[in-house]
Design an enzyme around this catalytic site. Structure first.
Site, PDB file in Angstrom:
ATOM      1  N   GLY A  55       0.945  -1.331  -0.001  1.00 28.06           N
ATOM      2  CA  GLY A  55       0.071  -0.143   0.054  1.00 28.06           C
ATOM      3  C   GLY A  55       0.909   1.163   0.040  1.00 28.06           C
TER       4      GLY A  55
ATOM      5  N   GLY B 246      -0.121  -5.423   0.394  1.00 26.99           N
ATOM      6  CA  GLY B 246      -1.505  -5.100  -0.355  1.00 26.99           C
ATOM      7  C   GLY B 246      -1.488  -6.082  -1.690  1.00 26.99           C
TER       8      GLY B 246
ATOM      9  N   GLU C 218       4.999  -7.077   7.326  1.00 23.66           N
ATOM     10  CA  GLU C 218       4.486  -6.295   8.262  1.00 23.66           C
ATOM     11  C   GLU C 218       5.211  -6.246   9.494  1.00 23.66           C
ATOM     12  OE1 GLU C 218       1.361  -6.818   5.032  1.00 23.66           O
ATOM     13  OE2 GLU C 218       2.869  -8.230   6.264  1.00 23.66           O
TER      14      GLU C 218
ATOM     15  N   ASP D  75      -2.232  -7.770   7.136  1.00 19.51           N
ATOM     16  CA  ASP D  75      -3.839  -7.614   7.042  1.00 19.51           C
ATOM     17  C   ASP D  75      -4.067  -7.980   5.541  1.00 19.51           C
ATOM     18  OD1 ASP D  75      -2.233  -5.601   5.629  1.00 19.51           O
ATOM     19  OD2 ASP D  75      -3.681  -3.942   5.976  1.00 19.51           O
TER      20      ASP D  75
END
Length: 366
Positions: free
Chosen positions: A71, A129, A152, A160
């Site tokens: 992202g 992402g 992450e 996520d």
């Protein structure tokens, strides 16, 4: 007279024969997702869902560096720096990052539930992402250039985009290993563990993609997919299954320290990550393994993302690893043994009224 430069669209969509094509088009940043890309992608998928002329969708990334590196990390850092140390969930839920995550997680769920075949080409770098827009597709194509990771915990965030769902459902604790060590998987690894469904050599990608215009995905794969090479990660299943079945990160580290050289190296990698992110990630993985649907997991991940936005490690991790490029982060709590279990559990506690991630419809995952 000088010509005016025209910016290329960041998301390129088209219908080619029987297939709808989506190209992530930010090659200079390895096609990192921003909010407009997410909303545009969701809109075109919704349109094609009802279009009888579109029988399948294919997702690729522009350039040769990768499908998607994640992202918009700069935007997330701005909010993390502003929110660091806060305990105000409502304020966190009203940040641009929260709005991005809400729409991104809805997109992840829509891909997982899509009624037509979605072919995601996981060529090159596929991180964060990028896993979200490919890992939930019905057909996931790896190549000899694939480098897939959920890194992450290295920046103080918890996996996520449905990453804890995907990783928690891998056998022999391979997903736990990948999440806590941030290890990058190659194409053979991705196929062996089940994150990819097919393997197409990079030099066969162009004819494979062209074939999708007038062939079904199954027909195109039959002509261009090959058996993946042996997986180096899969060969380590035995010791990983034993070491990473621990109920705490400290227990996993102790088992790694008592193991062979590869286990010791894995433990050393884990020890450099955010202790809080590691603790919350392990708990999230264990919880996701029992979730009924991807959407259940995404709801939990939204909570952890908002709480990470407020916890100082995310701003520090991004600044050290991405902005300063390579500095060792100074984590808010440096030692795993100093993590308060109740504080870690609070990352997944319900959000205030009106702040939870919700879905308009009840979806079922493939």
């Amino acid at each position: 007279m000088a010509e005016t430069a025209v910016s290329a669209p960041e998301l390129v969509t088209s219908v080619d024969g029987r297939v709808g094509r989506i190209v992530l088009n930010r090659p200079r940043v390895i096609n990192a997702l921003n909010h407009p890309m997410v909303t545009q992608m969701a809109a075109v998928l919704d349109e094609w869902k009802r279009d009888p002329e579109v029988s399948a969708v294919v997702i690729t990334g522009a350039g040769e560096r990768g499908l998607c590196a994640g992202g918009d990390i700069a935007a997330i850092h701005r909010d993390a720096a502003a929110m660091a140390g806060s305990t105000d969930d409502v304020a966190a839920a009203n940040t641009p990052s929260a709005a991005f995550w809400r729409d991104e997680y809805h997109l992840n769920a829509a891909i997982g539930d899509y009624p037509k075949p979605v072919v995601a080409v996981m060529d090159g770098i596929v991180m964060g992402g990028g896993v979200g827009v490919s890992g939930h597709a019905s057909i996931r194509v790896a190549t000899d250039r694939t480098r897939l990771a959920m890194p992450e915990v290295g920046i103080g965030l918890v996996p996520d985009v449905g990453g804890t769902w995907l990783l928690s459902h891998l056998s022999d604790e391979l997903g736990t290993y990948a999440a806590l060590t941030t290890t990058s998987l190659d194409g053979a690894d991705a196929v062996a563990v089940g994150l990819a469904t097919h393997y197409v050599p990079a030099d066969a990608l162009e004819p494979f993609l062209l074939a999708l215009a007038d062939q079904t995905p199954e027909e195109a794969l039959a002509a261009h997919a090959v058996t993946a090479p042996e997986s180096a990660l899969a060969a380590q299943r035995e010791w990983i299954a034993e070491a990473f079945a621990g109920d705490s990160v400290s227990q996993i580290l102790a088992r790694c320290a008592a193991g062979a050289q590869s286990a010791v190296k894995a433990g050393a990698k884990i020890a450099a990550m955010s202790p809080m992110a590691l603790t919350v990630t392990l708990g999230a993985l264990r919880a996701a393994a029992s979730d009924a649907t991807l959407r259940d997991t995404l709801k939990r991940e939204y909570r952890t993302s908002l709480r990470c936005l407020q916890y100082p490690d995310l701003a520090e991790g991004i600044h050290a690893k991405v902005i300063e490029k390579g500095r060792d982060p100074v984590w808010a709590i440096a030692e795993l043994d100093d993590i308060d279990p109740s504080r870690a559990a609070g990352f997944t506690a319900p959000l205030p009224d009106g702040c939870e991630l919700t879905f308009d419809e009840t979806g079922t995952h493939r």
